[in-house]
Design an enzyme around this catalytic site. Structure first.
Site, mmCIF file in Angstrom:
data_model
loop_
_atom_site.group_PDB
_atom_site.id
_atom_site.type_symbol
_atom_site.label_atom_id
_atom_site.label_comp_id
_atom_site.label_asym_id
_atom_site.label_seq_id
_atom_site.Cartn_x
_atom_site.Cartn_y
_atom_site.Cartn_z
ATOM 1 C CG HIS A 160 -55.792 -57.340 14.363
ATOM 2 N ND1 HIS A 160 -55.046 -56.728 15.344
ATOM 3 C CD2 HIS A 160 -55.000 -57.358 13.276
ATOM 4 C CE1 HIS A 160 -53.863 -56.398 14.849
ATOM 5 N NE2 HIS A 160 -53.809 -56.772 13.594
ATOM 6 C CD GLU A 165 -56.674 -55.293 18.109
ATOM 7 O OE1 GLU A 165 -56.618 -56.473 17.739
ATOM 8 O OE2 GLU A 165 -55.660 -54.588 18.260
HETATM 9 C C1 GLP Z 1 -51.190 -54.274 11.997
HETATM 10 C C2 GLP Z 1 -52.119 -53.727 10.916
HETATM 11 C C3 GLP Z 1 -52.797 -54.851 10.174
HETATM 12 C C4 GLP Z 1 -51.783 -55.903 9.756
HETATM 13 C C5 GLP Z 1 -51.108 -56.478 10.969
HETATM 14 C C6 GLP Z 1 -50.125 -57.601 10.652
HETATM 15 O O1 GLP Z 1 -51.886 -54.657 13.115
HETATM 16 N N1 GLP Z 1 -53.105 -52.850 11.441
HETATM 17 O O2 GLP Z 1 -53.474 -54.313 9.051
HETATM 18 O O3 GLP Z 1 -52.422 -56.914 9.027
HETATM 19 O O4 GLP Z 1 -50.431 -55.413 11.591
HETATM 20 O O5 GLP Z 1 -48.824 -57.109 10.607
HETATM 21 P P1 GLP Z 1 -47.582 -57.947 10.060
HETATM 22 O O6 GLP Z 1 -47.778 -58.034 8.589
HETATM 23 O O7 GLP Z 1 -46.397 -57.112 10.408
HETATM 24 O O8 GLP Z 1 -47.613 -59.262 10.719
#
Ligand code: GLP
Length: 266
Positions: A160, A165
């Site tokens: 995503h 999603e």
């Molecule tokens: C969430 C956000 C996304 C982000 C993702 C990854 O789902 N909506 O925009 O890219 O988390 O998170 P992390 O950087 O903690 O792996």
């Protein structure tokens, strides 16, 4: 193009543009975060009242730390920027410590001196009663700002981007969505337990994101290696929303060695 270039060569080059975005593999996470921070500084220098599209997630923490350092060193001034965040959970108050608004306030807006009146989020509160109205209002605000100059993006494990999603319609715009099981699992530690993780969010759509003038993606660590491979080397498909980023003319993927470790492996 040279005058001797054949149609075939030209087609191959166009194809390359669609399927081979720039990928930069950095020595470590801090080098990758510094590169993204430089892109932010360039975007701010390029246009008065630059418009930044911002992302949350643990991956972005190092970027915002570096940006705040640049602001402290007077190498960057964010006081005139307008920002649009990608997404927000439904059913989480704006001042809740787990809201994306709180994350941004703590990580960037307060220490980086971003004017809170110019920092925008999709209105999750309104979205609970009027999802279409909240979505249209956000798209309208982005349009009125003149469009996003630079969009930062992280990647979800399931491919995503923001909260688009799989399967995600490449023509999608801001809307309310249901969160995938893997996304809710990943957020469980923030919320205490999976049962406390919201089931819905309001997010910019894939099309909204692709309309940004420049996109910079950051993926760090082994945990992201498989999604990076699918986004960059698998088919462009709604099943991997991040693969649609390859349709953008100015997108750069910044990776550390671990996130890049599965590229070119088959
Ligand atoms: C969430 C956000 C996304 C982000 C993702 C990854 O789902 N909506 O925009 O890219 O988390 O998170 P992390 O950087 O903690 O792996």
């Amino acid at each position: 193009m040279t005058s001797s270039e054949t149609g075939e060569v030209r087609a191959a080059r166009d194809e390359e543009q669609v399927t081979r975005p720039t990928v930069v593999v950095h020595r470590d996470a801090s080098e990758a975060c510094a590169a993204i921070s430089r892109s932010i500084a360039e975007a701010v220098a390029l246009r008065e009242r630059a418009v930044l599209g911002l992302a949350t997630g643990s991956t972005m923490v190092g970027v915002y730390t570096e940006v705040v350092r640049l602001v402290g060193a007077k190498e960057l001034d964010l006081s005139d920027v307008t920002t649009f965040n990608l997404d927000e959970y439904l059913g989480v108050d704006r001042d809740d410590p787990r809201s994306f608004r709180t994350f941004m306030r703590e990580q960037l807006f307060e220490p980086g001196h971003v004017d809170p009146t110019r920092a925008h989020f999709p209105d999750a509160e309104l979205a609970a009663s009027d999802p279409l109205g909240a979505a249209r209002a956000y798209e309208g605000m982005i349009r009125e700002s003149g469009g996003i100059d630079l969009q930062l993006l992280g990647l979800g494990r399931n491919g995503h981007v923001a909260f688009n999603e799989p399967p995600a319609d490449p023509a999608s715009r801001t809307r309310v969505v249901s969160l995938a099981a893997t996304t809710r699992e990943d957020a469980a530690s923030t919320f205490g337990s999976i049962d406390d993780v919201p089931r819905e969010a309001i997010t910019m759509g894939v099309r909204t994101i692709l309309e940004a003038r420049r996109i910079r993606v950051l993926a760090l660590g082994e945990r992201k290696a498989d999604v990076v491979r699918r986004a960059l080397e698998g088919p462009v498909s709604p099943e991997v929303p991040a693969s649609h980023l390859r349709e953008h003319a100015d997108v750069v993927f910044h990776l550390d060695a671990a996130a890049a470790s599965l590229l070119g492996s088959d």
